[in-house]
Design an enzyme around this catalytic site. Structure first.
Site, short mmCIF file in Angstrom:
data_model
loop_
_atom_site.label_atom_id
_atom_site.label_comp_id
_atom_site.label_asym_id
_atom_site.label_seq_id
_atom_site.Cartn_x
_atom_site.Cartn_y
_atom_site.Cartn_z
N ARG A 121 10.98 -1.60 11.05
CA ARG A 121 9.87 -1.30 11.96
C ARG A 121 9.76 -2.37 13.04
O ARG A 121 9.93 -3.55 12.75
CB ARG A 121 8.56 -1.23 11.15
CG ARG A 121 8.22 0.19 10.71
CD ARG A 121 7.09 0.26 9.76
NE ARG A 121 5.88 -0.46 10.14
CZ ARG A 121 4.76 -0.46 9.43
NH1 ARG A 121 4.72 0.23 8.29
NH2 ARG A 121 3.72 -1.13 9.81
N ARG B 173 -10.14 0.61 8.38
CA ARG B 173 -9.71 -0.76 8.64
C ARG B 173 -10.77 -1.56 9.37
O ARG B 173 -10.55 -2.73 9.68
CB ARG B 173 -8.48 -0.70 9.53
CG ARG B 173 -7.22 -1.22 8.86
CD ARG B 173 -6.09 -0.81 9.78
NE ARG B 173 -4.94 -1.58 9.62
CZ ARG B 173 -3.80 -1.11 9.11
NH1 ARG B 173 -3.73 0.10 8.62
NH2 ARG B 173 -2.75 -1.85 9.07
N LYS C 46 0.84 -1.21 0.00
CA LYS C 46 0.00 0.00 0.00
C LYS C 46 0.87 1.25 0.00
O LYS C 46 0.67 2.16 -0.80
CB LYS C 46 -0.93 0.01 1.23
CG LYS C 46 -1.89 -1.17 1.29
CD LYS C 46 -2.85 -1.08 2.46
CE LYS C 46 -2.18 -1.15 3.82
NZ LYS C 46 -1.50 -2.43 4.11
N ARG D 229 -0.76 -9.31 12.95
CA ARG D 229 -1.30 -8.27 12.05
C ARG D 229 -2.15 -8.93 10.95
O ARG D 229 -3.20 -8.41 10.57
CB ARG D 229 -0.16 -7.45 11.44
CG ARG D 229 0.47 -6.50 12.47
CD ARG D 229 1.81 -5.99 12.03
NE ARG D 229 1.76 -5.19 10.83
CZ ARG D 229 2.83 -4.91 10.08
NH1 ARG D 229 4.02 -5.38 10.43
NH2 ARG D 229 2.71 -4.17 9.01
N ARG E 224 11.59 -5.59 5.00
CA ARG E 224 11.36 -4.16 4.74
C ARG E 224 12.32 -3.29 5.55
O ARG E 224 12.59 -3.54 6.72
CB ARG E 224 9.93 -3.78 5.10
CG ARG E 224 9.71 -2.26 5.05
CD ARG E 224 8.27 -1.86 5.10
NE ARG E 224 7.58 -2.39 6.25
CZ ARG E 224 6.26 -2.32 6.39
NH1 ARG E 224 5.52 -1.75 5.47
NH2 ARG E 224 5.69 -2.84 7.47
P1 AP5 Z 1 4.79 -1.61 1.87
O1 AP5 Z 1 4.50 -0.79 0.67
O2 AP5 Z 1 5.50 -0.95 3.01
O3 AP5 Z 1 3.48 -2.38 2.37
P2 AP5 Z 1 2.20 -1.83 3.13
O4 AP5 Z 1 1.00 -2.51 2.54
O5 AP5 Z 1 2.18 -0.33 3.17
O6 AP5 Z 1 2.48 -2.46 4.55
P3 AP5 Z 1 2.37 -1.86 6.00
O7 AP5 Z 1 3.07 -2.85 6.89
O8 AP5 Z 1 2.84 -0.44 6.10
O9 AP5 Z 1 0.85 -1.92 6.23
P4 AP5 Z 1 0.12 -2.07 7.51
O10 AP5 Z 1 -1.23 -1.86 7.00
O11 AP5 Z 1 0.30 -3.30 8.32
O12 AP5 Z 1 0.81 -0.98 8.48
P5 AP5 Z 1 0.37 0.47 8.90
O13 AP5 Z 1 1.57 1.28 8.98
O14 AP5 Z 1 -0.79 0.96 8.09
O15 AP5 Z 1 5.65 -2.88 1.37
C1 AP5 Z 1 6.14 -3.84 2.30
C2 AP5 Z 1 7.53 -4.34 1.82
O16 AP5 Z 1 7.35 -5.08 0.61
C3 AP5 Z 1 8.53 -3.21 1.50
O17 AP5 Z 1 9.82 -3.63 1.86
C4 AP5 Z 1 8.44 -3.06 -0.03
O18 AP5 Z 1 9.67 -2.62 -0.61
C5 AP5 Z 1 8.12 -4.50 -0.46
N1 AP5 Z 1 7.27 -4.55 -1.64
C6 AP5 Z 1 6.19 -3.74 -1.91
N2 AP5 Z 1 5.63 -4.11 -3.09
C7 AP5 Z 1 6.36 -5.17 -3.56
C8 AP5 Z 1 6.27 -6.00 -4.72
N3 AP5 Z 1 5.32 -5.81 -5.65
N4 AP5 Z 1 7.18 -6.98 -4.88
C9 AP5 Z 1 8.17 -7.19 -3.96
N5 AP5 Z 1 8.30 -6.45 -2.82
C10 AP5 Z 1 7.41 -5.44 -2.63
O19 AP5 Z 1 -0.23 0.19 10.38
C11 AP5 Z 1 0.61 -0.14 11.45
C12 AP5 Z 1 -0.24 -0.32 12.70
O20 AP5 Z 1 -0.90 0.93 13.03
C13 AP5 Z 1 -1.38 -1.33 12.60
O21 AP5 Z 1 -0.93 -2.65 12.86
C14 AP5 Z 1 -2.35 -0.81 13.68
O22 AP5 Z 1 -1.94 -1.18 14.97
C15 AP5 Z 1 -2.23 0.70 13.54
N6 AP5 Z 1 -3.20 1.26 12.60
C16 AP5 Z 1 -2.94 1.87 11.39
N7 AP5 Z 1 -4.08 2.23 10.80
C17 AP5 Z 1 -5.08 1.86 11.62
C18 AP5 Z 1 -6.51 1.95 11.53
N8 AP5 Z 1 -7.12 2.51 10.46
N9 AP5 Z 1 -7.23 1.45 12.56
C19 AP5 Z 1 -6.65 0.91 13.64
N10 AP5 Z 1 -5.31 0.79 13.79
C20 AP5 Z 1 -4.54 1.26 12.79
#
Ligand code: AP5
Length: 217
Positions: free
Chosen positions: A158, A86, A13, A169, A125
């Protein structure tokens, strides 16, 4: 234009959002990035979020909804929402807040990928704590190991990318976030399902094609 980017943790994402906002000149509103910034700044909201984030659970809806509705209000005309909503409650409250301002979500981009591909993506990552650039130890390496190409800062892993937290997660995603896609189907939103187990460039091209068509209508 308001776009919601959905998908499990590690689906890409953040990676795709950075490309979409550049091409369409939109703001990038990542709930995870905003929460991490609040934690780093030591705010009350950051303190409330800490334990939920570290265990791989979701931060309570009321905390997230207030934070994201305020961020959308400040973002100007268009934005991509990354990681929000979410839960179905978050999706409903977002719709209400946008309707109050005569705005609406234009489309949902739903990144689809199997859990077994995700584990490797997350444990490999590395991110830049200063400019937010995202790398991977094998699939997207910086020019110099552990140094950000864009701003020269040291890259970090992270704390929630450890194997046991990643498992939680994913469990949380299946239990609470998959239903958000069903909610958007039910209310008749445009949903673009995108195969996220592909090259980064090919995924971007698939998203751009859908968004270009949407804008041409
Ligand atoms: P990346 O692009 O970083 O993936 P992402 O989908 O953004 O993953 P996140 O871990 O950031 O998502 P998340 O939803 O768990 O975390 P968030 O920060 O929102 O890619 C991942 C890796 O893969 C990278 O190394 C990249 O280079 C590689 N990659 C990407 N595309 C690729 C491809 N096509 N091929 C190969 N490699 C690739 O949330 C964190 C925490 O915050 C949650 O757990 C929760 O506790 C809280 N939180 C956030 N939002 C909410 C909400 N709305 N409600 C409640 N709690 C929330």
């Amino acid at each position: 234009m308001i776009i919601v980017l959905l998908g499990p943790p590690g689906a890409g994402k953040g990676t795709q959002c950075k490309r979409v906002i550049e091409k369409y000149d939109l703001a990038h509103l990542s709930s995870g990035d905003i929460l991490r910034a609040e934690r780093a700044a030591g705010t009350e909201r950051g303190k409330k979020a800490q334990a939920f984030m570290d265990s791989g659970g979701l931060v309570p809806d009321d905390v997230i909804i207030d934070m994201m509705v305020a961020a959308i209000g400040k973002a100007g005309d268009g934005c991509v929402l990354d990681g929000f909503p979410r839960t179905v409650v978050q999706a409903e409250e977002l719709d209400k807040a946008l309707t109050d301002e005569n705005r609406k979500i234009d489309a949902i981009v739903n990144l689809e990928i199997d859990d077994d591909v995700i584990a490797n993506r997350l444990t490999g990552r590395r991110s830049c704590p200063d400019c937010g650039a995202i790398y991977h130890v094998t699939s997207l390496r910086p020019k110099v190991d552990d140094v950000c190409d864009k701003c020269g800062s040291g890259l970090v892993q992270r704390s929630d990318d450890k194997t046991d937290v990643v498992k939680n997660r994913l469990k949380t995603y299946h239990e609470q976030t998959v239903a958000v896609v069903g909610y958007y189907q039910q209310v008749g939103k445009i949903i673009f399902d995108i195969d996220a187990d592909n090259d980064i460039e090919k995924i971007s091209a698939a998203i751009f094609e859908k968004l270009d068509n949407l804008l041409a209508v």
